[in-house]
Motif scaffolding. Structure first.
Motif, short mmCIF file in Angstrom:
data_model
loop_
_atom_site.label_atom_id
_atom_site.label_comp_id
_atom_site.label_asym_id
_atom_site.label_seq_id
_atom_site.Cartn_x
_atom_site.Cartn_y
_atom_site.Cartn_z
N LEU A 122 5.36 -18.79 -1.79
CA LEU A 122 4.87 -17.31 -2.11
C LEU A 122 4.41 -16.43 -0.94
CD1 LEU A 122 1.41 -19.15 -3.53
CD2 LEU A 122 3.60 -17.87 -4.05
N GLU A 123 4.19 -16.79 0.43
CA GLU A 123 4.75 -16.40 2.04
C GLU A 123 5.74 -15.38 2.11
OE1 GLU A 123 4.11 -19.14 1.78
OE2 GLU A 123 2.44 -19.86 2.68
N ALA A 124 7.22 -15.83 1.72
CA ALA A 124 7.86 -14.85 1.66
C ALA A 124 8.53 -13.79 0.55
CB ALA A 124 9.61 -15.62 1.03
N GLU A 125 7.13 -13.96 -0.75
CA GLU A 125 7.03 -12.66 -1.72
C GLU A 125 5.88 -11.37 -0.47
OE1 GLU A 125 7.51 -12.41 -5.57
OE2 GLU A 125 9.51 -13.20 -4.63
N GLU A 126 5.00 -12.30 -0.60
CA GLU A 126 4.06 -10.85 0.50
C GLU A 126 4.85 -10.36 1.45
OE1 GLU A 126 0.21 -12.08 0.60
OE2 GLU A 126 0.98 -14.71 -0.33
N GLU A 127 5.52 -11.14 2.39
CA GLU A 127 6.37 -10.68 3.41
C GLU A 127 7.51 -10.17 2.83
OE1 GLU A 127 5.68 -10.81 6.82
OE2 GLU A 127 3.99 -11.81 5.74
N LYS A 128 7.82 -9.38 1.88
CA LYS A 128 8.52 -8.83 1.07
C LYS A 128 8.26 -7.33 1.35
CE LYS A 128 11.60 -10.63 -1.52
NZ LYS A 128 12.50 -10.91 -3.09
N VAL A 129 6.89 -7.72 0.72
CA VAL A 129 6.67 -6.57 0.35
C VAL A 129 5.81 -5.32 2.16
CG1 VAL A 129 4.32 -4.83 -0.35
CG2 VAL A 129 5.29 -7.37 -2.34
N ARG A 130 5.64 -6.26 2.84
CA ARG A 130 4.96 -6.41 4.17
C ARG A 130 6.96 -5.12 4.51
NH1 ARG A 130 1.61 -11.00 4.45
NH2 ARG A 130 -0.66 -10.48 3.97
N ARG A 131 7.86 -5.43 5.01
CA ARG A 131 8.56 -5.39 5.02
C ARG A 131 9.17 -4.40 4.44
NH1 ARG A 131 11.45 -9.38 4.07
NH2 ARG A 131 12.91 -9.23 2.63
N ILE A 132 8.99 -3.70 3.00
CA ILE A 132 9.53 -2.50 2.18
C ILE A 132 8.29 -1.48 2.26
CG2 ILE A 132 10.34 -2.03 0.03
CD1 ILE A 132 11.51 -5.00 0.47
N VAL A 133 6.89 -1.92 2.69
CA VAL A 133 6.62 -0.95 2.17
C VAL A 133 6.23 -0.31 4.02
CG1 VAL A 133 3.92 -0.09 2.17
CG2 VAL A 133 4.64 -1.95 1.01
N LYS A 134 6.48 0.36 3.77
CA LYS A 134 6.97 1.91 5.82
C LYS A 134 5.56 2.37 5.87
CE LYS A 134 11.15 0.22 5.44
NZ LYS A 134 11.21 -0.90 6.00
N ARG A 135 5.28 3.00 4.82
CA ARG A 135 3.99 3.68 5.73
C ARG A 135 2.48 3.72 4.16
NH1 ARG A 135 8.12 6.33 3.50
NH2 ARG A 135 9.31 6.59 6.28
N CYS A 136 1.20 3.78 4.82
CA CYS A 136 0.20 4.06 3.39
C CYS A 136 -0.20 5.26 4.07
CB CYS A 136 -0.61 3.08 3.95
SG CYS A 136 -0.24 1.36 2.93
N LEU A 137 0.04 6.51 2.86
CA LEU A 137 -0.62 8.06 3.14
C LEU A 137 -1.88 8.29 3.08
CD1 LEU A 137 3.21 9.52 3.60
CD2 LEU A 137 1.17 8.69 5.29
N LYS A 138 -2.61 8.60 3.61
CA LYS A 138 -3.97 9.55 2.69
C LYS A 138 -3.64 11.08 1.71
CE LYS A 138 -7.93 10.79 1.74
NZ LYS A 138 -9.30 11.21 2.50
N TRP A 139 -3.98 10.65 0.11
CA TRP A 139 -3.73 11.48 -0.59
C TRP A 139 -4.53 12.45 -1.34
CZ3 TRP A 139 0.85 13.66 -3.51
CH2 TRP A 139 -0.27 13.62 -4.54
#
Length: 261
Positions: A122-139
């Motif tokens: 399960l941790e690998a599934e979550e870490e994959k998302v953390r690795r690929i999400v490059k930025r969170c931006l205000k819209w």
């Protein structure tokens, strides 16, 4: 009627932890089946089919939600998350940085693993998302440039679940917000979207919040006006019998951008 006198997505009472717990938390009630598992399955089937391809994805979804990204992280190399709620952005950063008090998405990782038929931890599934999400931006779609000084290259795919239904106060604001979001998608790219039809409210705790009431014809018109052709336009009846929300159908849309508006 386009709007109801309920609370707004950006109000203080919008509790990002409680909305996730209520609708898509670990306990598999009917709401979780319809709003979480079903949408993840449809996204997986679409991406596996090769209908939608590319390297970059932009996500605009209500709340601090990562469930569909558990699926999408297998198919894209870079994800950008947008949100118009400062509180939502803070909650997303907490999860991405593994800070105390972050929403627990381990159950979504478990569902993702089951849908994909893999045996990853399960941790690998979550870490994959953390690795690929490059930025969170205000819209901020009320501005001419909703991203302010940030300039993003147009993406191969955009994904949005329920955002326009909840964040837009009337049909005009929906059209304007969608047009600006659409400008982030390259010609030849795709949009994947989930929508609630004929809804007026949803509930978080003791508070009712507004849905924008519209139907499938409205969405088809908005897509056409912004240069999209529908690849999938599926409308299915809600199976929920609940006081929490009052939509009667859900729309699952995959559309290809043929031209700039």
């Amino acid at each position: 009627m386009e709007g109801m006198k309920h609370k707004d997505y950006h109000d203080e009472e919008f509790d990002h932890h409680l909305i996730i717990e209520t609708y898509v938390g670990r306990d598999k009630t009917d709401t979780k089946e319809e709003l979480l598992i079903s949408s993840m399955q449809k996204v997986f089937q679409c991406l596996c089919s090769g209908t939608v391809k590319g390297e970059t994805l932009i996500d605009l979804t209500i709340g601090a939600t990562f469930c569909q990204l558990m699926i999408m992280s297998d198919f894209f190399k870079e994800i950008t998350i947008l949100d118009s709620s400062d509180r939502s952005l803070k909650e997303m950063e907490k999860w991405l940085n593994k800070e105390p008090g972050a929403v627990d998405w381990s159950h979504a990782a478990e569902i993702s693993r089951e849908i994909k038929g893999v045996s990853e931890l399960l941790e690998a599934e979550e870490e994959k998302v953390r690795r690929i999400v490059k930025r969170c931006l205000k819209w901020d779609p009320t501005n001419d440039n909703p991203l302010g000084s940030v300039v993003l290259p147009q993406a191969d795919c955009a994904f949005s679940a329920w955002y326009f239904d909840i964040a837009c106060k009337n049909h005009e604001s929906y059209r304007n917000s969608f047009r600006k979001f659409s400008s982030l998608v390259k010609v030849g790219g795709h949009l994947i979207m989930f929508a609630f039809f004929n809804a007026t409210y949803y509930t978080i705790g003791d508070h009712k919040f507004s849905f924008l009431n519209y139907n499938e014809d409205f969405v088809k018109e908005v897509l056409q006006d912004n240069g999209y052709t529908s690849v999938i336009f599926e409308v299915y009846e809600s199976k929920l019998d609940t006081h929490l929300m009052d939509h009667d159908h859900i729309g699952y849309i995959v559309a290809r951008k043929e031209r700039e508006n």
